[in-house]
Design a protein around this motif. Structure first.
Motif, PDB file in Angstrom:
ATOM      1  N   HIS A  86       0.826  -1.199   0.000  1.00 13.56           N
ATOM      2  CA  HIS A  86       0.000   0.000   0.000  1.00 13.56           C
ATOM      3  C   HIS A  86       0.867   1.259   0.000  1.00 13.56           C
ATOM      4  O   HIS A  86       0.535   2.252  -0.649  1.00 13.56           O
ATOM      5  CB  HIS A  86      -0.916   0.002   1.227  1.00 13.56           C
ATOM      6  CG  HIS A  86      -2.138  -0.829   1.073  1.00 13.56           C
ATOM      7  ND1 HIS A  86      -3.240  -0.409   0.368  1.00 13.56           N
ATOM      8  CD2 HIS A  86      -2.435  -2.080   1.507  1.00 13.56           C
ATOM      9  CE1 HIS A  86      -4.180  -1.351   0.383  1.00 13.56           C
ATOM     10  NE2 HIS A  86      -3.701  -2.380   1.072  1.00 13.56           N
ATOM     11  N   ALA A  87       1.976   1.208   0.739  1.00 13.99           N
ATOM     12  CA  ALA A  87       2.858   2.370   0.808  1.00 13.99           C
ATOM     13  C   ALA A  87       3.509   2.650  -0.545  1.00 13.99           C
ATOM     14  O   ALA A  87       3.693   3.808  -0.930  1.00 13.99           O
ATOM     15  CB  ALA A  87       3.933   2.142   1.865  1.00 13.99           C
ATOM     16  N   LEU A  88       3.862   1.583  -1.274  1.00 17.61           N
ATOM     17  CA  LEU A  88       4.491   1.752  -2.577  1.00 17.61           C
ATOM     18  C   LEU A  88       3.489   2.202  -3.634  1.00 17.61           C
ATOM     19  O   LEU A  88       3.847   2.890  -4.593  1.00 17.61           O
ATOM     20  CB  LEU A  88       5.147   0.439  -3.020  1.00 17.61           C
ATOM     21  CG  LEU A  88       6.396   0.019  -2.226  1.00 17.61           C
ATOM     22  CD1 LEU A  88       6.828  -1.384  -2.629  1.00 17.61           C
ATOM     23  CD2 LEU A  88       7.526   1.009  -2.439  1.00 17.61           C
ATOM     24  N   SER A  89       2.232   1.780  -3.479  1.00 21.70           N
ATOM     25  CA  SER A  89       1.221   2.124  -4.465  1.00 21.70           C
ATOM     26  C   SER A  89       0.415   3.319  -3.957  1.00 21.70           C
ATOM     27  O   SER A  89      -0.643   3.177  -3.357  1.00 21.70           O
ATOM     28  CB  SER A  89       0.289   0.921  -4.706  1.00 21.70           C
ATOM     29  OG  SER A  89      -0.683   1.242  -5.662  1.00 21.70           O
ATOM     30  N   THR A  90       0.943   4.500  -4.171  1.00 21.79           N
ATOM     31  CA  THR A  90       0.300   5.702  -3.641  1.00 21.79           C
ATOM     32  C   THR A  90      -1.044   5.975  -4.307  1.00 21.79           C
ATOM     33  O   THR A  90      -1.884   6.676  -3.757  1.00 21.79           O
ATOM     34  CB  THR A  90       1.214   6.923  -3.836  1.00 21.79           C
ATOM     35  OG1 THR A  90       1.542   7.034  -5.231  1.00 21.79           O
ATOM     36  CG2 THR A  90       2.504   6.759  -3.046  1.00 21.79           C
ATOM     37  N   ALA A  91      -1.249   5.413  -5.507  1.00 24.22           N
ATOM     38  CA  ALA A  91      -2.516   5.645  -6.211  1.00 24.22           C
ATOM     39  C   ALA A  91      -3.611   4.693  -5.749  1.00 24.22           C
ATOM     40  O   ALA A  91      -4.762   4.842  -6.127  1.00 24.22           O
ATOM     41  CB  ALA A  91      -2.310   5.497  -7.713  1.00 24.22           C
ATOM     42  N   GLY A  92      -3.257   3.705  -4.942  1.00 25.99           N
ATOM     43  CA  GLY A  92      -4.251   2.761  -4.453  1.00 25.99           C
ATOM     44  C   GLY A  92      -3.984   1.345  -4.909  1.00 25.99           C
ATOM     45  O   GLY A  92      -3.071   1.085  -5.701  1.00 25.99           O
ATOM     46  N   ILE A  93      -4.784   0.448  -4.400  1.00 23.61           N
ATOM     47  CA  ILE A  93      -4.618  -0.970  -4.710  1.00 23.61           C
ATOM     48  C   ILE A  93      -5.992  -1.630  -4.761  1.00 23.61           C
ATOM     49  O   ILE A  93      -6.893  -1.270  -4.000  1.00 23.61           O
ATOM     50  CB  ILE A  93      -3.728  -1.647  -3.645  1.00 23.61           C
ATOM     51  CG1 ILE A  93      -3.431  -3.090  -4.018  1.00 23.61           C
ATOM     52  CG2 ILE A  93      -4.329  -1.552  -2.263  1.00 23.61           C
ATOM     53  CD1 ILE A  93      -2.360  -3.718  -3.141  1.00 23.61           C
ATOM     54  N   VAL A  94      -6.163  -2.576  -5.686  1.00 21.89           N
ATOM     55  CA  VAL A  94      -7.399  -3.353  -5.796  1.00 21.89           C
ATOM     56  C   VAL A  94      -7.022  -4.832  -5.733  1.00 21.89           C
ATOM     57  O   VAL A  94      -6.213  -5.301  -6.537  1.00 21.89           O
ATOM     58  CB  VAL A  94      -8.154  -3.060  -7.112  1.00 21.89           C
ATOM     59  CG1 VAL A  94      -9.421  -3.896  -7.192  1.00 21.89           C
ATOM     60  CG2 VAL A  94      -8.487  -1.579  -7.217  1.00 21.89           C
ATOM     61  N   ARG A  95      -7.606  -5.553  -4.781  1.00 15.44           N
ATOM     62  CA  ARG A  95      -7.294  -6.974  -4.590  1.00 15.44           C
ATOM     63  C   ARG A  95      -8.496  -7.812  -5.044  1.00 15.44           C
ATOM     64  O   ARG A  95      -9.591  -7.658  -4.519  1.00 15.44           O
ATOM     65  CB  ARG A  95      -6.975  -7.259  -3.121  1.00 15.44           C
ATOM     66  CG  ARG A  95      -5.829  -6.423  -2.556  1.00 15.44           C
ATOM     67  CD  ARG A  95      -5.763  -6.523  -1.054  1.00 15.44           C
ATOM     68  NE  ARG A  95      -7.002  -6.062  -0.441  1.00 15.44           N
ATOM     69  CZ  ARG A  95      -7.314  -6.276   0.842  1.00 15.44           C
ATOM     70  NH1 ARG A  95      -6.508  -6.945   1.631  1.00 15.44           N
ATOM     71  NH2 ARG A  95      -8.471  -5.829   1.325  1.00 15.44           N
ATOM     72  N   ILE A  96      -8.248  -8.691  -6.015  1.00 13.74           N
ATOM     73  CA  ILE A  96      -9.307  -9.506  -6.602  1.00 13.74           C
ATOM     74  C   ILE A  96      -9.022 -10.977  -6.325  1.00 13.74           C
ATOM     75  O   ILE A  96      -7.921 -11.460  -6.594  1.00 13.74           O
ATOM     76  CB  ILE A  96      -9.405  -9.314  -8.130  1.00 13.74           C
ATOM     77  CG1 ILE A  96      -9.395  -7.822  -8.486  1.00 13.74           C
ATOM     78  CG2 ILE A  96     -10.636 -10.019  -8.680  1.00 13.74           C
ATOM     79  CD1 ILE A  96     -10.567  -7.058  -7.974  1.00 13.74           C
ATOM     80  N   ALA A  97      -9.994 -11.683  -5.802  1.00 15.52           N
ATOM     81  CA  ALA A  97      -9.928 -13.144  -5.684  1.00 15.52           C
ATOM     82  C   ALA A  97     -10.995 -13.710  -6.605  1.00 15.52           C
ATOM     83  O   ALA A  97     -12.181 -13.385  -6.464  1.00 15.52           O
ATOM     84  CB  ALA A  97     -10.163 -13.595  -4.247  1.00 15.52           C
ATOM     85  N   ALA A  98     -10.586 -14.545  -7.565  1.00 14.50           N
ATOM     86  CA  ALA A  98     -11.520 -14.999  -8.596  1.00 14.50           C
ATOM     87  C   ALA A  98     -11.304 -16.467  -8.923  1.00 14.50           C
ATOM     88  O   ALA A  98     -10.179 -16.977  -8.818  1.00 14.50           O
ATOM     89  CB  ALA A  98     -11.357 -14.167  -9.860  1.00 14.50           C
ATOM     90  N   VAL A  99     -12.379 -17.127  -9.329  1.00 16.30           N
ATOM     91  CA  VAL A  99     -12.255 -18.508  -9.797  1.00 16.30           C
ATOM     92  C   VAL A  99     -11.445 -18.512 -11.090  1.00 16.30           C
ATOM     93  O   VAL A  99     -11.438 -17.521 -11.838  1.00 16.30           O
ATOM     94  CB  VAL A  99     -13.640 -19.151 -10.010  1.00 16.30           C
ATOM     95  CG1 VAL A  99     -14.364 -19.315  -8.690  1.00 16.30           C
ATOM     96  CG2 VAL A  99     -14.492 -18.336 -10.984  1.00 16.30           C
TER      97      VAL A  99
END
Length: 289
Positions: A86-99
């Protein structure tokens, strides 16, 4: 009891290495310092954790403590990794768990559209089965989940799409030949001609033949790429949705049985109704067809 994370990590390392000298090499500390910390840990626990001073055999309590120590240190390390990301990605992060089938057939187009909107946002994809998707959401290891479901089941999340489930088999195998002989008027019973490569999508087919073959199967895979590789190698046939195989290389055939057709739905899920903000909410809104 004043148990520190460092104690848990030191104990787990000694148990894994079997000696103080081995743990010393891993931890970069002297054997005497490690021995002193173990003694403090055992004093806090109130009972011995090793059968002998050689540290090569755990007591029953030591085995229980080791399991808990591993869980605690793994959770801590995962949290630290998440903070760093999160600290490295200052623009944000999206975490996806998918089949897996959604990862292959659905997500590439969505990611492409999202990157045009938010090129600096970090996207993390976990390719797991539906049960693991739900578990990752529950543990707050994912923002958005994509699961497979049987049409008509109690609704979970929001439907993205539905597609046909069918048999995927090798182009030169017994199922392919039998399907050609019947001119497409065949059912799930063709799966009896080859070993079944089981996967969780088999549970979505309401057919007694499939249910029996799933129980008897000696090979299971949960990744679409692995399943198709096994089919091409002649290990057997499996059940997949059309979207998962439409862009695959040659060597396999996919067809939907004419008898007892079955479908699956892809549904997007999240923890709470208003749990998403910013980039994660934008990605969620793109998951529609």
């Amino acid at each position: 009891m004043s148990v520190k994370l460092e104690m848990l990590r030191t104990f787990a390392t000694v148990a894994a290495q079997g000696t103080l000298s081995g743990a010393s090499a891993v931890l970069g500390r002297t054997p005497s310092a490690i021995s002193m910390m173990l003694a403090q840990f055992e004093q806090e626990v109130g009972a011995p954790l090793f059968e002998t001073d050689r540290k090569s055999r755990l007591t029953p309590l030591g085995q229980l403590v080791l399991d808990e120590a591993r869980r605690a240190t793994e959770a801590f390390d995962n949290s630290v990794d998440a903070i760093r990301r999160h600290a490295l990605s200052t623009a944000g992060i999206v975490r996806i768990a998918a089949v897996p089938s959604a990862t292959v057939a659905l997500l590439p187009d969505v990611i492409d559209a999202f990157r045009k909107m938010r090129p600096q946002v970090r996207i993390e994809i976990s390719d797991v089965d539906s049960a693991a998707v739900r578990a990752r959401l529950h543990r707050d290891e994912a923002d958005i989940g994509i699961v497979s479901a049987r049409p008509g089941d109690p609704l979970e999340g929001v439907r993205i799409l539905s597609d046909d489930l069918g048999i995927v088999c090798a182009e030169d195998g017994a199922i392919h030949r039998a399907h050609s002989d019947t001119q497409g008027a065949s059912g799930w019973d063709l799966l009896q001609l080859e070993p079944l490569i089981s996967n969780p999508l088999c549970d979505l087919v309401n057919d007694p033949t499939v249910e029996a073959l799933r129980v008897a199967s000696v090979l299971e895979a949960r990744n679409t790429t692995a399943i198709l590789s096994f089919v091409r190698r002649g290990f057997g046939a499996s059940i997949l949705p059309f979207d998962a195989v439409r862009n695959q290389p040659d060597g396999v055939e996919f067809f939907v049985p004419a008898q007892s057709p079955s479908q699956r739905e892809l549904r997007k899920i999240k923890q709470e109704p208003d749990s998403l903000r910013g980039p994660a909410l934008e990605f969620w809104e793109l998951l529609n067809r």
